[in-house]
Design a protein around this motif. Structure first.
Motif, mmCIF file in Angstrom:
data_model
loop_
_atom_site.group_PDB
_atom_site.id
_atom_site.type_symbol
_atom_site.label_atom_id
_atom_site.label_comp_id
_atom_site.label_asym_id
_atom_site.label_seq_id
_atom_site.Cartn_x
_atom_site.Cartn_y
_atom_site.Cartn_z
ATOM 1 N N LEU A 99 0.824 -1.216 0.000
ATOM 2 C CA LEU A 99 0.000 0.000 0.000
ATOM 3 C C LEU A 99 0.856 1.263 0.000
ATOM 4 C CD1 LEU A 99 -2.992 0.696 0.003
ATOM 5 C CD2 LEU A 99 -2.886 0.824 2.503
ATOM 6 N N LEU A 100 1.896 1.276 0.830
ATOM 7 C CA LEU A 100 2.746 2.466 0.922
ATOM 8 C C LEU A 100 3.464 2.758 -0.391
ATOM 9 C CD1 LEU A 100 4.259 1.986 4.490
ATOM 10 C CD2 LEU A 100 2.789 3.864 3.749
ATOM 11 N N ALA A 101 3.875 1.710 -1.090
ATOM 12 C CA ALA A 101 4.549 1.903 -2.375
ATOM 13 C C ALA A 101 3.562 2.076 -3.515
ATOM 14 C CB ALA A 101 5.485 0.722 -2.654
ATOM 15 N N VAL B 86 -0.973 12.017 -0.527
ATOM 16 C CA VAL B 86 -1.314 10.597 -0.485
ATOM 17 C C VAL B 86 -0.387 9.862 0.483
ATOM 18 C CG1 VAL B 86 -1.397 8.466 -1.820
ATOM 19 C CG2 VAL B 86 -2.299 10.582 -2.799
ATOM 20 N N SER B 87 0.903 10.148 0.404
ATOM 21 C CA SER B 87 1.864 9.497 1.307
ATOM 22 C C SER B 87 1.711 10.000 2.736
ATOM 23 C CB SER B 87 3.293 9.749 0.813
ATOM 24 O OG SER B 87 3.490 9.170 -0.459
ATOM 25 N N MET B 88 1.498 11.302 2.889
ATOM 26 C CA MET B 88 1.388 11.882 4.221
ATOM 27 C C MET B 88 0.149 11.384 4.949
ATOM 28 S SD MET B 88 1.173 15.883 5.380
ATOM 29 C CE MET B 88 -0.587 15.959 5.070
ATOM 30 N N ALA B 89 -0.921 11.090 4.199
ATOM 31 C CA ALA B 89 -2.175 10.664 4.824
ATOM 32 C C ALA B 89 -2.013 9.384 5.619
ATOM 33 C CB ALA B 89 -3.248 10.486 3.753
ATOM 34 N N ASN C 88 -7.720 -4.525 11.553
ATOM 35 C CA ASN C 88 -7.433 -5.249 10.312
ATOM 36 C C ASN C 88 -8.683 -5.453 9.467
ATOM 37 O OD1 ASN C 88 -4.542 -5.932 10.141
ATOM 38 N ND2 ASN C 88 -4.881 -6.962 12.086
ATOM 39 N N VAL C 89 -9.809 -5.753 10.115
ATOM 40 C CA VAL C 89 -11.068 -5.915 9.382
ATOM 41 C C VAL C 89 -11.474 -4.591 8.739
ATOM 42 C CG1 VAL C 89 -13.533 -6.358 9.628
ATOM 43 C CG2 VAL C 89 -11.877 -7.863 10.746
ATOM 44 N N LEU C 90 -11.284 -3.489 9.463
ATOM 45 C CA LEU C 90 -11.614 -2.171 8.917
ATOM 46 C C LEU C 90 -10.775 -1.865 7.683
ATOM 47 C CD1 LEU C 90 -13.031 0.600 9.107
ATOM 48 C CD2 LEU C 90 -11.209 1.324 10.657
ATOM 49 N N ARG C 91 -9.479 -2.168 7.763
ATOM 50 C CA ARG C 91 -8.612 -1.921 6.601
ATOM 51 C C ARG C 91 -8.999 -2.819 5.430
ATOM 52 N NH1 ARG C 91 -2.551 -1.579 9.225
ATOM 53 N NH2 ARG C 91 -3.302 -3.342 10.478
ATOM 54 N N ALA C 92 -9.296 -4.069 5.721
ATOM 55 C CA ALA C 92 -9.689 -4.990 4.648
ATOM 56 C C ALA C 92 -10.960 -4.511 3.960
ATOM 57 C CB ALA C 92 -9.887 -6.395 5.225
ATOM 58 N N ALA C 93 -11.944 -4.076 4.735
ATOM 59 C CA ALA C 93 -13.208 -3.615 4.155
ATOM 60 C C ALA C 93 -13.019 -2.344 3.346
ATOM 61 C CB ALA C 93 -14.231 -3.385 5.264
ATOM 62 N N CYS D 217 -6.796 3.911 6.534
ATOM 63 C CA CYS D 217 -5.819 2.845 6.777
ATOM 64 C C CYS D 217 -4.754 3.282 7.777
ATOM 65 C CB CYS D 217 -5.180 2.410 5.461
ATOM 66 S SG CYS D 217 -6.305 1.539 4.351
ATOM 67 N N GLY D 218 -4.329 4.544 7.677
ATOM 68 C CA GLY D 218 -3.346 5.058 8.623
ATOM 69 C C GLY D 218 -3.891 5.102 10.033
ATOM 70 N N THR D 219 -5.152 5.482 10.185
ATOM 71 C CA THR D 219 -5.779 5.505 11.504
ATOM 72 C C THR D 219 -5.851 4.103 12.095
ATOM 73 O OG1 THR D 219 -7.095 7.456 10.926
ATOM 74 C CG2 THR D 219 -7.880 6.101 12.767
#
Length: 404
Positions: free
Chosen positions: A20-22, A41-44, A73-78, A104-106
Protein backbone atom coordinates in the motif's frame (compact mmCIF):
# COMPACT_ATOMS: atom_id res chain seq x y z
CA UNK A 1 1.48 -20.79 20.08
CA UNK A 2 0.02 -17.34 20.68
CA UNK A 3 3.23 -15.72 19.46
CA UNK A 4 3.09 -17.73 16.23
CA UNK A 5 -0.36 -16.35 15.50
CA UNK A 6 0.79 -12.82 16.36
CA UNK A 7 3.92 -13.24 14.23
CA UNK A 8 1.96 -14.58 11.27
CA UNK A 9 -0.54 -11.74 11.57
CA UNK A 10 2.32 -9.23 11.66
CA UNK A 11 3.89 -10.78 8.54
CA UNK A 12 0.60 -10.57 6.63
CA UNK A 13 -0.24 -7.02 7.67
CA UNK A 14 3.34 -5.80 7.11
CA UNK A 15 3.34 -7.10 3.55
CA UNK A 16 0.02 -5.31 3.03
CA UNK A 17 1.57 -2.12 4.44
CA UNK A 18 4.50 -2.40 2.07
CA UNK A 19 2.29 -2.87 -1.00
CA UNK A 20 0.00 0.00 0.00
CA UNK A 21 2.75 2.47 0.92
CA UNK A 22 4.55 1.90 -2.37
CA UNK A 23 1.52 1.35 -4.60
CA UNK A 24 -0.73 4.24 -3.59
CA UNK A 25 1.72 7.01 -4.68
CA UNK A 26 2.42 5.11 -7.91
CA UNK A 27 -1.29 5.07 -8.68
CA UNK A 28 -1.62 8.71 -7.65
CA UNK A 29 0.83 9.87 -10.32
CA UNK A 30 -1.37 8.20 -12.95
CA UNK A 31 -4.22 10.47 -11.86
CA UNK A 32 -2.40 13.76 -11.22
CA UNK A 33 0.98 15.39 -11.82
CA UNK A 34 0.56 17.76 -8.87
CA UNK A 35 3.48 17.25 -6.42
CA UNK A 36 1.38 18.53 -3.52
CA UNK A 37 -1.46 16.09 -4.17
CA UNK A 38 0.92 13.15 -4.59
CA UNK A 39 2.69 14.05 -1.34
CA UNK A 40 -0.67 14.24 0.44
CA UNK A 41 -1.31 10.60 -0.49
CA UNK A 42 1.86 9.50 1.31
CA UNK A 43 1.39 11.88 4.22
CA UNK A 44 -2.17 10.66 4.82
CA UNK A 45 -0.86 7.26 5.94
CA UNK A 46 1.41 8.74 8.65
CA UNK A 47 -0.57 11.80 9.75
CA UNK A 48 -2.81 9.80 12.15
CA UNK A 49 0.28 8.98 14.24
CA UNK A 50 0.64 12.64 15.15
CA UNK A 51 -3.09 13.10 15.79
CA UNK A 52 -4.18 9.86 17.46
CA UNK A 53 -1.17 8.08 18.98
CA UNK A 54 -1.90 9.14 22.56
CA UNK A 55 -5.59 8.27 22.29
CA UNK A 56 -4.77 4.88 20.77
CA UNK A 57 -2.50 4.12 23.72
CA UNK A 58 -5.15 5.04 26.29
CA UNK A 59 -7.77 2.92 24.52
CA UNK A 60 -5.40 -0.07 24.26
CA UNK A 61 -4.92 0.10 28.04
CA UNK A 62 -8.70 -0.15 28.50
CA UNK A 63 -9.88 -2.68 25.92
CA UNK A 64 -8.80 -6.15 24.81
CA UNK A 65 -5.66 -5.52 22.75
CA UNK A 66 -6.16 -8.51 20.48
CA UNK A 67 -9.70 -7.35 19.70
CA UNK A 68 -8.42 -3.89 18.78
CA UNK A 69 -6.00 -5.46 16.28
CA UNK A 70 -8.73 -7.67 14.80
CA UNK A 71 -11.12 -4.72 14.35
CA UNK A 72 -8.36 -2.57 12.83
CA UNK A 73 -7.43 -5.25 10.31
CA UNK A 74 -11.07 -5.91 9.38
CA UNK A 75 -11.61 -2.17 8.92
CA UNK A 76 -8.61 -1.92 6.60
CA UNK A 77 -9.69 -4.99 4.65
CA UNK A 78 -13.21 -3.61 4.15
CA UNK A 79 -12.05 -0.12 3.20
CA UNK A 80 -9.55 -1.42 0.66
CA UNK A 81 -12.05 -3.93 -0.75
CA UNK A 82 -14.45 -1.07 -1.44
CA UNK A 83 -11.59 0.94 -2.95
CA UNK A 84 -10.66 -1.95 -5.24
CA UNK A 85 -14.27 -2.09 -6.44
CA UNK A 86 -14.23 1.67 -7.06
CA UNK A 87 -10.99 1.35 -9.04
CA UNK A 88 -12.46 -1.50 -11.09
CA UNK A 89 -15.35 0.74 -12.16
CA UNK A 90 -13.01 3.70 -12.81
CA UNK A 91 -14.46 5.69 -9.89
CA UNK A 92 -11.19 6.22 -8.03
CA UNK A 93 -10.01 9.84 -7.62
CA UNK A 94 -7.12 11.43 -5.74
CA UNK A 95 -9.37 12.79 -2.92
CA UNK A 96 -10.86 9.31 -2.47
CA UNK A 97 -7.36 7.82 -2.41
CA UNK A 98 -6.28 10.31 0.27
CA UNK A 99 -9.37 9.50 2.35
CA UNK A 100 -8.69 5.75 2.12
CA UNK A 101 -5.06 6.24 3.16
CA UNK A 102 -6.25 8.27 6.17
CA UNK A 103 -8.59 5.43 7.16
CA UNK A 104 -5.82 2.85 6.78
CA UNK A 105 -3.35 5.06 8.62
CA UNK A 106 -5.78 5.50 11.50
CA UNK A 107 -6.33 1.76 11.75
CA UNK A 108 -2.55 1.24 11.67
CA UNK A 109 -2.06 3.50 14.70
CA UNK A 110 -4.48 1.43 16.79
CA UNK A 111 -3.26 -1.92 15.44
CA UNK A 112 0.46 -1.21 15.94
CA UNK A 113 -0.02 0.34 19.38
CA UNK A 114 -2.03 -2.67 20.55
CA UNK A 115 0.43 -5.12 18.95
CA UNK A 116 3.48 -3.63 20.65
CA UNK A 117 1.63 -3.62 23.98
CA UNK A 118 0.19 -7.15 23.72
CA UNK A 119 3.60 -8.79 23.18
CA UNK A 120 4.50 -8.95 26.91
CA UNK A 121 1.19 -10.79 27.42
CA UNK A 122 2.24 -13.38 24.85
CA UNK A 123 5.93 -14.10 25.58
CA UNK A 124 7.94 -14.19 28.84
CA UNK A 125 9.97 -11.10 29.78
CA UNK A 126 13.29 -12.86 29.11
CA UNK A 127 12.25 -13.59 25.50
CA UNK A 128 10.97 -10.13 24.56
CA UNK A 129 14.14 -9.17 22.70
CA UNK A 130 14.09 -12.39 20.68
CA UNK A 131 10.41 -11.92 19.83
CA UNK A 132 10.92 -8.28 18.87
CA UNK A 133 13.89 -9.26 16.73
CA UNK A 134 11.76 -11.72 14.76
CA UNK A 135 8.99 -9.15 14.32
CA UNK A 136 11.46 -6.50 13.12
CA UNK A 137 13.01 -8.94 10.65
CA UNK A 138 9.56 -9.78 9.30
CA UNK A 139 8.67 -6.11 8.98
CA UNK A 140 11.89 -5.38 7.11
CA UNK A 141 11.20 -8.17 4.63
CA UNK A 142 7.61 -7.04 4.13
CA UNK A 143 8.44 -3.39 3.62
CA UNK A 144 11.77 -3.49 1.81
CA UNK A 145 12.01 -6.80 -0.03
CA UNK A 146 8.47 -7.83 -0.84
CA UNK A 147 6.00 -4.97 -0.54
CA UNK A 148 7.53 -2.40 -2.87
CA UNK A 149 8.46 -4.82 -5.71
CA UNK A 150 5.02 -6.46 -5.56
CA UNK A 151 3.38 -3.04 -5.70
CA UNK A 152 5.42 -2.10 -8.75
CA UNK A 153 4.33 -5.25 -10.59
CA UNK A 154 0.67 -4.81 -9.62
CA UNK A 155 0.55 -1.18 -10.77
CA UNK A 156 1.78 -2.22 -14.20
CA UNK A 157 -0.25 -5.42 -14.58
CA UNK A 158 -3.43 -5.10 -12.49
CA UNK A 159 -3.84 -1.74 -10.69
CA UNK A 160 -7.01 -2.88 -8.89
CA UNK A 161 -4.89 -5.46 -7.04
CA UNK A 162 -2.90 -2.66 -5.36
CA UNK A 163 -5.95 -2.42 -3.08
CA UNK A 164 -7.34 -5.94 -3.47
CA UNK A 165 -4.14 -7.74 -2.41
CA UNK A 166 -3.67 -5.70 0.82
CA UNK A 167 -7.38 -6.17 1.58
CA UNK A 168 -6.91 -9.94 1.50
CA UNK A 169 -3.70 -9.73 3.53
CA UNK A 170 -5.29 -7.54 6.23
CA UNK A 171 -8.22 -9.95 6.35
CA UNK A 172 -5.81 -12.86 6.81
CA UNK A 173 -4.01 -10.93 9.56
CA UNK A 174 -7.29 -10.51 11.43
CA UNK A 175 -8.16 -14.20 11.08
CA UNK A 176 -4.76 -15.29 12.38
CA UNK A 177 -5.27 -13.22 15.52
CA UNK A 178 -8.44 -15.16 16.28
CA UNK A 179 -6.22 -18.16 16.96
CA UNK A 180 -4.69 -16.47 20.02
CA UNK A 181 -6.01 -17.88 23.28
CA UNK A 182 -6.24 -16.07 26.60
CA UNK A 183 -7.08 -12.69 28.11
CA UNK A 184 -5.43 -9.65 26.53
CA UNK A 185 -6.96 -6.90 28.64
CA UNK A 186 -5.27 -5.31 31.64
CA UNK A 187 -6.64 -5.71 35.15
CA UNK A 188 -8.31 -2.78 36.95
CA UNK A 189 -9.38 -0.99 33.78
CA UNK A 190 -9.78 2.76 34.20
CA UNK A 191 -13.20 4.40 34.03
CA UNK A 192 -11.89 7.96 34.14
CA UNK A 193 -12.01 10.42 31.25
CA UNK A 194 -9.62 9.48 28.45
CA UNK A 195 -7.56 12.64 28.91
CA UNK A 196 -6.85 11.64 32.51
CA UNK A 197 -5.46 8.29 31.38
CA UNK A 198 -3.35 10.00 28.71
CA UNK A 199 -2.00 12.38 31.34
CA UNK A 200 -1.05 9.48 33.61
CA UNK A 201 0.93 7.83 30.83
CA UNK A 202 2.71 11.07 29.97
CA UNK A 203 3.60 11.67 33.63
CA UNK A 204 5.02 8.18 33.97
CA UNK A 205 7.17 8.64 30.87
CA UNK A 206 8.35 12.05 32.08
CA UNK A 207 9.18 10.70 35.53
CA UNK A 208 11.03 7.54 34.49
CA UNK A 209 14.56 8.58 33.62
CA UNK A 210 15.41 5.57 31.47
CA UNK A 211 12.20 5.56 29.43
CA UNK A 212 12.26 9.35 29.08
CA UNK A 213 15.89 9.31 27.97
CA UNK A 214 15.26 6.61 25.37
CA UNK A 215 12.29 8.57 23.98
CA UNK A 216 14.24 11.82 23.73
CA UNK A 217 17.19 10.02 22.15
CA UNK A 218 14.88 8.34 19.63
CA UNK A 219 13.25 11.65 18.71
CA UNK A 220 16.60 13.37 18.18
CA UNK A 221 18.04 10.49 16.13
CA UNK A 222 14.91 10.23 13.96
CA UNK A 223 14.94 13.97 13.35
CA UNK A 224 18.61 13.87 12.33
CA UNK A 225 18.26 10.78 10.15
CA UNK A 226 15.22 12.23 8.39
CA UNK A 227 17.18 15.37 7.59
CA UNK A 228 20.16 13.30 6.37
CA UNK A 229 18.25 10.94 4.09
CA UNK A 230 15.83 13.57 2.80
CA UNK A 231 18.67 15.05 0.74
CA UNK A 232 21.15 12.15 0.55
CA UNK A 233 19.73 11.04 -2.78
CA UNK A 234 21.04 14.31 -4.26
CA UNK A 235 24.51 13.45 -2.98
CA UNK A 236 24.46 9.85 -4.18
CA UNK A 237 22.33 9.41 -7.30
CA UNK A 238 22.82 10.67 -10.84
CA UNK A 239 25.64 11.97 -13.02
CA UNK A 240 25.69 15.34 -11.24
CA UNK A 241 25.96 13.87 -7.75
CA UNK A 242 29.20 13.40 -5.80
CA UNK A 243 28.97 9.59 -5.76
CA UNK A 244 27.32 9.14 -9.16
CA UNK A 245 25.27 6.01 -8.41
CA UNK A 246 22.84 4.87 -11.09
CA UNK A 247 19.20 4.84 -9.91
CA UNK A 248 18.94 1.08 -10.28
CA UNK A 249 22.10 0.50 -8.27
CA UNK A 250 20.85 2.81 -5.54
CA UNK A 251 17.86 0.51 -5.14
CA UNK A 252 20.34 -2.29 -4.47
CA UNK A 253 21.88 -0.15 -1.73
CA UNK A 254 18.47 -0.04 -0.05
CA UNK A 255 18.29 -3.82 -0.23
CA UNK A 256 21.76 -4.15 1.31
CA UNK A 257 20.68 -1.81 4.10
CA UNK A 258 17.64 -4.03 4.68
CA UNK A 259 19.85 -7.15 4.84
CA UNK A 260 21.87 -5.47 7.58
CA UNK A 261 18.64 -4.60 9.39
CA UNK A 262 17.52 -8.22 9.36
CA UNK A 263 20.87 -9.43 10.69
CA UNK A 264 20.81 -6.75 13.38
CA UNK A 265 17.36 -7.82 14.51
CA UNK A 266 18.51 -11.43 14.82
CA UNK A 267 21.70 -10.77 16.85
CA UNK A 268 20.42 -7.91 19.04
CA UNK A 269 19.47 -10.19 21.93
CA UNK A 270 22.85 -11.96 22.03
CA UNK A 271 24.85 -8.75 21.81
CA UNK A 272 22.78 -7.13 24.57
CA UNK A 273 23.24 -10.22 26.77
CA UNK A 274 27.02 -10.00 26.31
CA UNK A 275 27.54 -6.28 26.84
CA UNK A 276 24.37 -5.02 28.52
CA UNK A 277 21.37 -3.24 27.05
CA UNK A 278 22.43 0.33 27.79
CA UNK A 279 26.02 0.03 26.50
CA UNK A 280 24.82 -1.81 23.39
CA UNK A 281 22.30 0.90 22.50
CA UNK A 282 24.81 3.71 23.06
CA UNK A 283 27.68 2.07 21.16
CA UNK A 284 25.44 0.96 18.28
CA UNK A 285 24.00 4.48 18.07
CA UNK A 286 27.48 6.03 17.94
CA UNK A 287 28.69 3.56 15.31
CA UNK A 288 25.56 4.23 13.26
CA UNK A 289 26.10 8.00 13.44
CA UNK A 290 29.78 7.87 12.48
CA UNK A 291 29.16 5.47 9.59
CA UNK A 292 26.77 8.01 8.07
CA UNK A 293 29.87 10.10 7.41
CA UNK A 294 31.63 7.38 5.38
CA UNK A 295 29.93 8.08 2.02
CA UNK A 296 30.27 11.81 2.73
CA UNK A 297 34.01 11.80 3.46
CA UNK A 298 34.69 9.02 0.93
CA UNK A 299 32.10 9.62 -1.82
CA UNK A 300 32.47 6.30 -3.64
CA UNK A 301 30.12 3.44 -4.43
CA UNK A 302 32.33 1.08 -2.44
CA UNK A 303 32.10 3.19 0.71
CA UNK A 304 28.33 3.33 0.31
CA UNK A 305 28.02 -0.44 0.11
CA UNK A 306 30.35 -0.97 3.06
CA UNK A 307 28.46 1.44 5.30
CA UNK A 308 24.89 0.46 4.34
CA UNK A 309 24.57 -3.00 5.99
CA UNK A 310 26.24 -1.86 9.22
CA UNK A 311 23.98 1.20 9.37
CA UNK A 312 20.96 -1.05 8.90
CA UNK A 313 22.14 -3.52 11.55
CA UNK A 314 23.00 -0.97 14.24
CA UNK A 315 19.78 0.96 13.70
CA UNK A 316 17.64 -2.15 14.11
CA UNK A 317 19.59 -3.35 17.13
CA UNK A 318 18.88 -0.13 18.99
CA UNK A 319 15.18 -0.38 18.13
CA UNK A 320 14.83 -4.00 19.23
CA UNK A 321 16.64 -3.50 22.52
CA UNK A 322 14.97 -0.17 23.33
CA UNK A 323 11.44 -1.42 22.68
CA UNK A 324 12.06 -4.65 24.61
CA UNK A 325 13.39 -2.70 27.58
CA UNK A 326 10.31 -0.47 27.61
CA UNK A 327 7.97 -3.47 27.39
CA UNK A 328 9.73 -5.12 30.32
CA UNK A 329 9.97 -2.08 32.60
CA UNK A 330 6.65 -0.28 32.20
CA UNK A 331 3.69 -1.65 34.22
CA UNK A 332 1.27 -3.60 32.05
CA UNK A 333 -1.69 -1.29 32.73
CA UNK A 334 0.33 1.71 31.48
CA UNK A 335 2.26 0.06 28.68
CA UNK A 336 0.14 1.09 25.69
CA UNK A 337 -0.02 4.71 26.84
CA UNK A 338 3.72 4.93 27.46
CA UNK A 339 4.43 3.12 24.18
CA UNK A 340 2.26 5.53 22.22
CA UNK A 341 3.75 8.59 23.93
CA UNK A 342 7.25 7.30 23.22
CA UNK A 343 6.42 6.63 19.56
CA UNK A 344 4.88 10.07 19.24
CA UNK A 345 8.11 11.66 20.47
CA UNK A 346 10.20 9.34 18.33
CA UNK A 347 8.22 9.77 15.12
CA UNK A 348 7.26 13.40 15.63
CA UNK A 349 10.73 14.62 14.74
CA UNK A 350 10.81 12.85 11.36
CA UNK A 351 8.73 15.33 9.30
CA UNK A 352 10.47 18.27 11.00
CA UNK A 353 13.85 16.76 10.19
CA UNK A 354 12.98 16.24 6.54
CA UNK A 355 11.79 19.83 6.23
CA UNK A 356 14.80 21.20 8.10
CA UNK A 357 17.23 19.14 6.02
CA UNK A 358 15.79 20.52 2.82
CA UNK A 359 15.96 24.13 4.02
CA UNK A 360 19.50 23.79 5.39
CA UNK A 361 20.61 22.12 2.18
CA UNK A 362 19.26 25.04 0.17
CA UNK A 363 20.96 27.63 2.39
CA UNK A 364 24.28 26.01 3.28
CA UNK A 365 24.75 23.01 0.98
CA UNK A 366 24.42 19.27 1.42
CA UNK A 367 27.57 18.71 3.56
CA UNK A 368 26.15 21.10 6.17
CA UNK A 369 23.07 18.87 6.45
CA UNK A 370 25.15 15.71 6.83
CA UNK A 371 27.55 17.09 9.44
CA UNK A 372 24.73 18.66 11.43
CA UNK A 373 22.72 15.42 11.39
CA UNK A 374 25.69 13.35 12.54
CA UNK A 375 26.46 15.91 15.24
CA UNK A 376 22.91 15.64 16.57
CA UNK A 377 23.13 11.83 16.59
CA UNK A 378 26.45 11.86 18.47
CA UNK A 379 25.13 14.40 20.99
CA UNK A 380 21.97 12.32 21.49
CA UNK A 381 24.07 9.18 22.09
CA UNK A 382 26.31 10.89 24.65
CA UNK A 383 23.29 12.37 26.39
CA UNK A 384 21.66 8.93 26.52
CA UNK A 385 24.82 7.39 27.97
CA UNK A 386 24.97 10.00 30.73
CA UNK A 387 21.31 9.58 31.59
CA UNK A 388 21.49 5.78 31.65
CA UNK A 389 24.56 5.93 33.87
CA UNK A 390 22.81 8.31 36.26
CA UNK A 391 19.66 6.19 36.26
CA UNK A 392 21.49 3.18 37.72
CA UNK A 393 21.40 4.76 41.17
CA UNK A 394 18.00 6.43 40.78
CA UNK A 395 14.82 4.75 42.08
CA UNK A 396 12.21 3.67 39.57
CA UNK A 397 9.14 5.90 40.03
CA UNK A 398 5.77 4.48 40.88
CA UNK A 399 2.91 5.41 38.56
CA UNK A 400 1.22 8.57 39.81
CA UNK A 401 -2.57 8.32 39.69
CA UNK A 402 -4.19 10.92 37.49
CA UNK A 403 -6.77 13.28 38.86
CA UNK A 404 -10.13 13.57 37.19
Amino acid sequence: MNFRHLWGSSASSTLADGILLAGAPLLAITMTRSPSLVSLVSMAMTLPWLLLALHAGAIADRLDRRRIMVVANVLRAAALGITAAAAAFDLLTVPVLIAIMLICGTAEVFADTAAQSVLPMVVPADRLSTANGRLFATQTVGHNFAGAPVAGVLVGVLPVAVFGAPALLYGAAGLLLLGMRGRFRTENVSTRPLRADIGEGLRYLAGHRVIRSLSIWSGMVNLANSAFFAVFVLWAVGPHSRIGVEPGLFGLVTSVLAVGAILGSLVATRVAAMFGEGPTIVVASLVNALLLLMPVLVPTVGALFVAAPIIGATNTMTNVIGISLRQRVVPERLLARVNSAGRLIGMGGAPLGALGGGLLGELAGLPAVFYTAVGICVFASVLLWRNLAAAKSAPVPEPVPATD
